[in-house]
Scaffold this motif. Structure first.
Motif, PDB file in Angstrom:
ATOM      1  N   LYS A 124     -18.717   7.711  34.497  1.00 51.47           N
ATOM      2  CA  LYS A 124     -19.890   7.579  33.629  1.00 51.47           C
ATOM      3  C   LYS A 124     -20.574   8.939  33.445  1.00 51.47           C
ATOM      4  N   SER A 125     -20.692   9.709  34.518  1.00 53.07           N
ATOM      5  CA  SER A 125     -21.296  11.041  34.452  1.00 53.07           C
ATOM      6  C   SER A 125     -20.485  11.977  33.558  1.00 53.07           C
ATOM      7  N   PHE A 126     -19.173  11.922  33.693  1.00 51.91           N
ATOM      8  CA  PHE A 126     -18.298  12.773  32.886  1.00 51.91           C
ATOM      9  C   PHE A 126     -18.427  12.402  31.404  1.00 51.91           C
ATOM     10  N   THR A 127     -18.511  11.113  31.129  1.00 54.21           N
ATOM     11  CA  THR A 127     -18.687  10.649  29.753  1.00 54.21           C
ATOM     12  C   THR A 127     -20.014  11.151  29.194  1.00 54.21           C
ATOM     13  N   LEU A 128     -21.081  11.026  29.966  1.00 55.14           N
ATOM     14  CA  LEU A 128     -22.394  11.517  29.524  1.00 55.14           C
ATOM     15  C   LEU A 128     -22.392  13.025  29.314  1.00 55.14           C
ATOM     16  N   LEU A 129     -21.700  13.733  30.182  1.00 55.01           N
ATOM     17  CA  LEU A 129     -21.602  15.190  30.049  1.00 55.01           C
ATOM     18  C   LEU A 129     -20.976  15.555  28.709  1.00 55.01           C
ATOM     19  N   ILE A 130     -19.902  14.878  28.362  1.00 58.23           N
ATOM     20  CA  ILE A 130     -19.222  15.166  27.092  1.00 58.23           C
ATOM     21  C   ILE A 130     -20.092  14.743  25.909  1.00 58.23           C
ATOM     22  N   GLN A 131     -20.765  13.607  26.020  1.00 55.21           N
ATOM     23  CA  GLN A 131     -21.634  13.146  24.927  1.00 55.21           C
ATOM     24  C   GLN A 131     -22.762  14.129  24.669  1.00 55.21           C
ATOM     25  N   ASN A 132     -23.375  14.616  25.737  1.00 51.32           N
ATOM     26  CA  ASN A 132     -24.560  15.465  25.601  1.00 51.32           C
ATOM     27  C   ASN A 132     -24.253  16.950  25.473  1.00 51.32           C
ATOM     28  N   LEU A 162     -16.571  21.800  26.830  1.00 55.75           N
ATOM     29  CA  LEU A 162     -15.119  21.701  26.835  1.00 55.75           C
ATOM     30  C   LEU A 162     -14.591  22.163  25.481  1.00 55.75           C
ATOM     31  N   SER A 163     -13.463  22.829  25.492  1.00 55.34           N
ATOM     32  CA  SER A 163     -12.850  23.219  24.223  1.00 55.34           C
ATOM     33  C   SER A 163     -12.277  21.970  23.544  1.00 55.34           C
ATOM     34  N   ILE A 164     -12.037  22.060  22.270  1.00 52.39           N
ATOM     35  CA  ILE A 164     -11.428  20.945  21.546  1.00 52.39           C
ATOM     36  C   ILE A 164     -10.067  20.622  22.154  1.00 52.39           C
ATOM     37  N   GLN A 165      -9.318  21.650  22.491  1.00 45.60           N
ATOM     38  CA  GLN A 165      -8.004  21.450  23.099  1.00 45.60           C
ATOM     39  C   GLN A 165      -8.132  20.720  24.438  1.00 45.60           C
ATOM     40  N   GLN A 168     -12.190  20.611  39.180  1.00 43.57           N
ATOM     41  CA  GLN A 168     -12.071  21.608  40.258  1.00 43.57           C
ATOM     42  C   GLN A 168     -11.575  22.945  39.721  1.00 43.57           C
ATOM     43  N   LYS A 169     -10.771  22.898  38.683  1.00 45.39           N
ATOM     44  CA  LYS A 169     -10.214  24.123  38.092  1.00 45.39           C
ATOM     45  C   LYS A 169     -11.191  24.775  37.117  1.00 45.39           C
ATOM     46  N   ARG A 170     -12.300  24.128  36.853  1.00 53.60           N
ATOM     47  CA  ARG A 170     -13.295  24.624  35.901  1.00 53.60           C
ATOM     48  C   ARG A 170     -14.680  24.548  36.543  1.00 53.60           C
ATOM     49  N   PRO A 171     -15.049  25.568  37.289  1.00 50.27           N
ATOM     50  CA  PRO A 171     -16.310  25.528  38.059  1.00 50.27           C
ATOM     51  C   PRO A 171     -17.555  25.221  37.225  1.00 50.27           C
ATOM     52  N   GLU A 172     -17.632  25.734  36.002  1.00 51.45           N
ATOM     53  CA  GLU A 172     -18.827  25.483  35.188  1.00 51.45           C
ATOM     54  C   GLU A 172     -18.928  24.009  34.792  1.00 51.45           C
ATOM     55  N   VAL A 173     -17.789  23.385  34.526  1.00 45.91           N
ATOM     56  CA  VAL A 173     -17.776  21.960  34.195  1.00 45.91           C
ATOM     57  C   VAL A 173     -18.081  21.143  35.455  1.00 45.91           C
ATOM     58  N   ASN A 174     -17.508  21.551  36.557  1.00 47.79           N
ATOM     59  CA  ASN A 174     -17.730  20.859  37.826  1.00 47.79           C
ATOM     60  C   ASN A 174     -19.213  20.877  38.207  1.00 47.79           C
ATOM     61  N   ALA A 183     -21.790  21.270  36.148  1.00 46.13           N
ATOM     62  CA  ALA A 183     -22.519  20.445  35.186  1.00 46.13           C
ATOM     63  C   ALA A 183     -22.324  18.957  35.495  1.00 46.13           C
ATOM     64  N   LEU A 184     -21.111  18.590  35.892  1.00 44.94           N
ATOM     65  CA  LEU A 184     -20.828  17.204  36.250  1.00 44.94           C
ATOM     66  C   LEU A 184     -21.672  16.769  37.449  1.00 44.94           C
ATOM     67  N   ARG A 185     -21.786  17.628  38.444  1.00 44.61           N
ATOM     68  CA  ARG A 185     -22.615  17.311  39.615  1.00 44.61           C
ATOM     69  C   ARG A 185     -24.066  17.067  39.219  1.00 44.61           C
ATOM     70  N   GLN A 186     -24.556  17.892  38.288  1.00 42.84           N
ATOM     71  CA  GLN A 186     -25.948  17.752  37.844  1.00 42.84           C
ATOM     72  C   GLN A 186     -26.169  16.419  37.133  1.00 42.84           C
ATOM     73  N   VAL A 187     -25.237  16.046  36.278  1.00 43.18           N
ATOM     74  CA  VAL A 187     -25.364  14.772  35.564  1.00 43.18           C
ATOM     75  C   VAL A 187     -25.264  13.615  36.555  1.00 43.18           C
ATOM     76  N   ARG A 188     -24.337  13.704  37.488  1.00 45.09           N
ATOM     77  CA  ARG A 188     -24.139  12.634  38.478  1.00 45.09           C
ATOM     78  C   ARG A 188     -25.419  12.384  39.280  1.00 45.09           C
ATOM     79  N   LYS A 189     -26.157  13.442  39.581  1.00 49.11           N
ATOM     80  CA  LYS A 189     -27.406  13.304  40.346  1.00 49.11           C
ATOM     81  C   LYS A 189     -28.466  12.511  39.584  1.00 49.11           C
TER      82      LYS A 189
END
Length: 129
Positions: free
Chosen positions: A9-17, A22-25, A50-56, A58-64
């Motif tokens: 759910k957090s990952f979905t919200l991250l992408i929505q907002n 994330l790149s289109i690719q 894990q391979k993308r620290p900036e996304v990781n 941001a995901l932690r922030q949304v999850r909180k």
């Protein structure tokens, strides 16, 4: 709320907002390679992040920001066939929502046709009960 549910759910919200995180690719690759079951989706997302620290980060922030939904956890904890069906439907809903969010973030036209088709499939499953 199960960690898997909260994380997806957090990952979905991250992408929505923040689709630009994330790149289109990346978004297309995520959609194409998304596993079917919830535990593998969780592992896939965590490994990918894990391979993308900036996304990781941001995901932690949304999850909180998401509350723990203890009621859902209790419902899905019983050995009740109806609860098991509800859990499967909820997991399917999480997956469909994530796929639709990925599609909408890179190709709004593609998401329209697939979204309607998948929503009808999901509603049909609910109506069959």
């Amino acid at each position: 709320m199960k960690f898997a549910y909260k994380n997806i759910k957090s990952f979905t919200l991250l992408i929505q907002n923040n689709p630009e995180i994330l790149s289109i690719q990346d978004r297309q690759n995520l959609e194409e390679n998304l596993p079917e079951d919830i535990e593998n989706i969780l592992k896939f997302i965590l490994d990918w992040c894990q391979k993308r620290p900036e996304v990781n980060q941001a995901l932690r922030q949304v999850r909180k920001t998401l509350p723990d939904d203890k009621n859902k956890s209790k419902i899905f904890g019983f050995d009740d066939p109806k609860a098991e069906e509800e859990q499967e439907q909820y997991e399917a809903h999480l997956r469909i929502t994530l796929i639709n969010t990925l599609r909408q973030s890179y190709d709004p036209e593609k998401s329209k046709s697939k979204t309607t088709e998948e929503k009808l499939k999901f509603k049909t499953t609910e109506a069959d009960e």
